[in-house]
Scaffold this motif. Sequence first.
Motif, PDB file in Angstrom:
ATOM      1  N   GLU A 161       0.812  -1.208   0.000  1.00 52.46           N
ATOM      2  CA  GLU A 161       0.000   0.000   0.000  1.00 52.46           C
ATOM      3  C   GLU A 161       0.853   1.269   0.000  1.00 52.46           C
ATOM      4  O   GLU A 161       2.057   1.238   0.287  1.00 52.46           O
ATOM      5  CB  GLU A 161      -0.934  -0.009   1.212  1.00 52.46           C
ATOM      6  CG  GLU A 161      -2.100  -0.994   1.093  1.00 52.46           C
ATOM      7  CD  GLU A 161      -1.713  -2.433   1.371  1.00 52.46           C
ATOM      8  OE1 GLU A 161      -2.591  -3.315   1.291  1.00 52.46           O
ATOM      9  OE2 GLU A 161      -0.534  -2.702   1.673  1.00 52.46           O
ATOM     10  N   LEU A 186      -8.415   4.111   9.088  1.00 54.58           N
ATOM     11  CA  LEU A 186      -8.072   4.624   7.757  1.00 54.58           C
ATOM     12  C   LEU A 186      -6.572   4.844   7.632  1.00 54.58           C
ATOM     13  O   LEU A 186      -5.968   4.581   6.574  1.00 54.58           O
ATOM     14  CB  LEU A 186      -8.830   5.924   7.484  1.00 54.58           C
ATOM     15  CG  LEU A 186     -10.344   5.794   7.310  1.00 54.58           C
ATOM     16  CD1 LEU A 186     -10.971   7.170   7.093  1.00 54.58           C
ATOM     17  CD2 LEU A 186     -10.684   4.868   6.138  1.00 54.58           C
ATOM     18  N   ALA A 219      -5.017   1.494   7.163  1.00 55.96           N
ATOM     19  CA  ALA A 219      -5.281   0.952   5.832  1.00 55.96           C
ATOM     20  C   ALA A 219      -4.262   1.429   4.802  1.00 55.96           C
ATOM     21  O   ALA A 219      -4.109   0.809   3.742  1.00 55.96           O
ATOM     22  CB  ALA A 219      -6.694   1.332   5.380  1.00 55.96           C
ATOM     23  N   HIS A 233      -1.978  -1.624   5.186  1.00 59.66           N
ATOM     24  CA  HIS A 233      -2.543  -2.943   4.880  1.00 59.66           C
ATOM     25  C   HIS A 233      -4.062  -2.778   4.844  1.00 59.66           C
ATOM     26  O   HIS A 233      -4.701  -2.681   5.884  1.00 59.66           O
ATOM     27  CB  HIS A 233      -2.137  -3.970   5.949  1.00 59.66           C
ATOM     28  CG  HIS A 233      -2.107  -5.378   5.433  1.00 59.66           C
ATOM     29  ND1 HIS A 233      -3.235  -6.043   5.024  1.00 59.66           N
ATOM     30  CD2 HIS A 233      -1.071  -6.244   5.257  1.00 59.66           C
ATOM     31  CE1 HIS A 233      -2.900  -7.273   4.627  1.00 59.66           C
ATOM     32  NE2 HIS A 233      -1.588  -7.420   4.746  1.00 59.66           N
ATOM     33  N   LYS A 234      -4.621  -2.766   3.636  1.00 59.57           N
ATOM     34  CA  LYS A 234      -6.040  -2.398   3.502  1.00 59.57           C
ATOM     35  C   LYS A 234      -6.997  -3.445   4.048  1.00 59.57           C
ATOM     36  O   LYS A 234      -8.198  -3.177   4.173  1.00 59.57           O
ATOM     37  CB  LYS A 234      -6.374  -2.083   2.050  1.00 59.57           C
ATOM     38  CG  LYS A 234      -6.040  -3.145   1.034  1.00 59.57           C
ATOM     39  CD  LYS A 234      -6.394  -2.657  -0.354  1.00 59.57           C
ATOM     40  CE  LYS A 234      -5.945  -3.622  -1.451  1.00 59.57           C
ATOM     41  NZ  LYS A 234      -4.487  -3.563  -1.673  1.00 59.57           N
ATOM     42  N   SER A 235      -6.515  -4.624   4.401  1.00 58.19           N
ATOM     43  CA  SER A 235      -7.405  -5.631   4.995  1.00 58.19           C
ATOM     44  C   SER A 235      -8.027  -5.141   6.297  1.00 58.19           C
ATOM     45  O   SER A 235      -9.089  -5.619   6.707  1.00 58.19           O
ATOM     46  CB  SER A 235      -6.639  -6.928   5.259  1.00 58.19           C
ATOM     47  OG  SER A 235      -5.637  -6.736   6.261  1.00 58.19           O
ATOM     48  N   LEU A 266      -9.607  -2.528   6.904  1.00 61.32           N
ATOM     49  CA  LEU A 266     -10.907  -1.885   6.702  1.00 61.32           C
ATOM     50  C   LEU A 266     -12.049  -2.804   7.102  1.00 61.32           C
ATOM     51  O   LEU A 266     -13.145  -2.339   7.437  1.00 61.32           O
ATOM     52  CB  LEU A 266     -11.065  -1.470   5.237  1.00 61.32           C
ATOM     53  CG  LEU A 266     -10.131  -0.359   4.744  1.00 61.32           C
ATOM     54  CD1 LEU A 266     -10.263  -0.174   3.243  1.00 61.32           C
ATOM     55  CD2 LEU A 266     -10.402   0.945   5.478  1.00 61.32           C
ATOM     56  N   PHE A 298     -10.152  -6.644  -4.054  1.00 57.62           N
ATOM     57  CA  PHE A 298      -9.216  -5.855  -3.258  1.00 57.62           C
ATOM     58  C   PHE A 298      -7.819  -6.466  -3.248  1.00 57.62           C
ATOM     59  O   PHE A 298      -6.823  -5.757  -3.146  1.00 57.62           O
ATOM     60  CB  PHE A 298      -9.734  -5.730  -1.817  1.00 57.62           C
ATOM     61  CG  PHE A 298     -10.977  -4.905  -1.682  1.00 57.62           C
ATOM     62  CD1 PHE A 298     -10.908  -3.525  -1.674  1.00 57.62           C
ATOM     63  CD2 PHE A 298     -12.223  -5.504  -1.586  1.00 57.62           C
ATOM     64  CE1 PHE A 298     -12.043  -2.746  -1.557  1.00 57.62           C
ATOM     65  CE2 PHE A 298     -13.378  -4.736  -1.468  1.00 57.62           C
ATOM     66  CZ  PHE A 298     -13.289  -3.358  -1.462  1.00 57.62           C
TER      67      PHE A 298
END
Length: 360
Positions: free
Chosen positions: A80, A176, A179, A182-184, A186, A228
């Motif tokens: 990310e 946020l 995220a 590591h967007k997991s 969310l 994603f």
Amino acid sequence: MAFYIGLAVVTIMAAFFVNNKTAVQAGTVTRQQMCNRILLAGIFALLFLVSACRIYVGNDYMPYLNIFERIHNGQIVSTEIGFNAVVKAVQFFFGTGINAALVIFAIFSFGTVYFMLRAMYEQSEWFVWTFFLFMTSGYYFSSMMTVRYYFVLSIALYAMKYVIKKDWLPFVLWILFAALFHKSVLFVIPVYWLAGRQWKKWHIWLAVGMCATFLVFGDFYRRIVFYFYPYYENSIFDTGRTSLVNIAKCICVLILALIYYKYSVKVDEKIRFYFYLNLGSLVLYVFCSFIPEVSRIGYYLNVTNIFLIPSVLKSIPDKKQRWFFSGAVVAAFCLYFAMFLRDAYAEGIRLLPYQSWLFY
């Protein structure tokens, strides 16, 4: 192996003398508060230095070195933007060699240990128990494998206090921020919100129906996941397997909480929040094996067992029963820790043997 065992023993012994429930007096620092600060600083220093000074430890150490090089060369990477920005900033000052990589690992080690310790100190009802479970569950040692994920997990754990206080804006902002690395993470925004609510009977039936959809519409949910995380589709992680060990842990914790439900879960909203997250984790492991690396999602939920178990143990009214279940928990998690260390030499883990650049 002896090094990790020694580290766990020393830090747990130090945690024994930490009292995070000491009364706070405005404008003064009590002896216990000063003791807490010194002990926590010592624990932090040990955990941070062991993690920051490692080299070639963890199954993703070499892949991360490759990612660092690709980021420097401007190539496409799966990481990310927040992580990439940190890597570029460090490379600007330290170049692209191993020294820059060591600084990057140290930065994330610092953040992970800091947020984990602060979350435990602020949220635990019984600090030494929480810290014991944190160490013997392998959360600390595993943070030397999946660097970004455990940094984000530590922020999610820290941000839970805002869910408990129903202070939603800071919670969402922290998630946020996480995220970006590591967007997991969310995933926890809706799940923590649901766990923080007072469930009614129709909520339970709705949850049962949701579990049924996991069985029937697994392919649909997989498409959402791969939207994603396209890199996981048909990868070595896309095996359709689940974790029997985590299922067993969730069931045992659930049984303990149900035995003393009226003394703990029923009367304490915070304990009920942790209880629902453990239940959600069990559902995830049982019904959602179609998710690659399902434990990456499950840990966001069952990591709260380091808070739930001490809270339930503390609520047991009968002293003999409290001692019995406390002994059972110690034995179970020591056995789990032994099994964890036994497998730490495996190629897919590579936490052992421990190596440090100080002596490399």
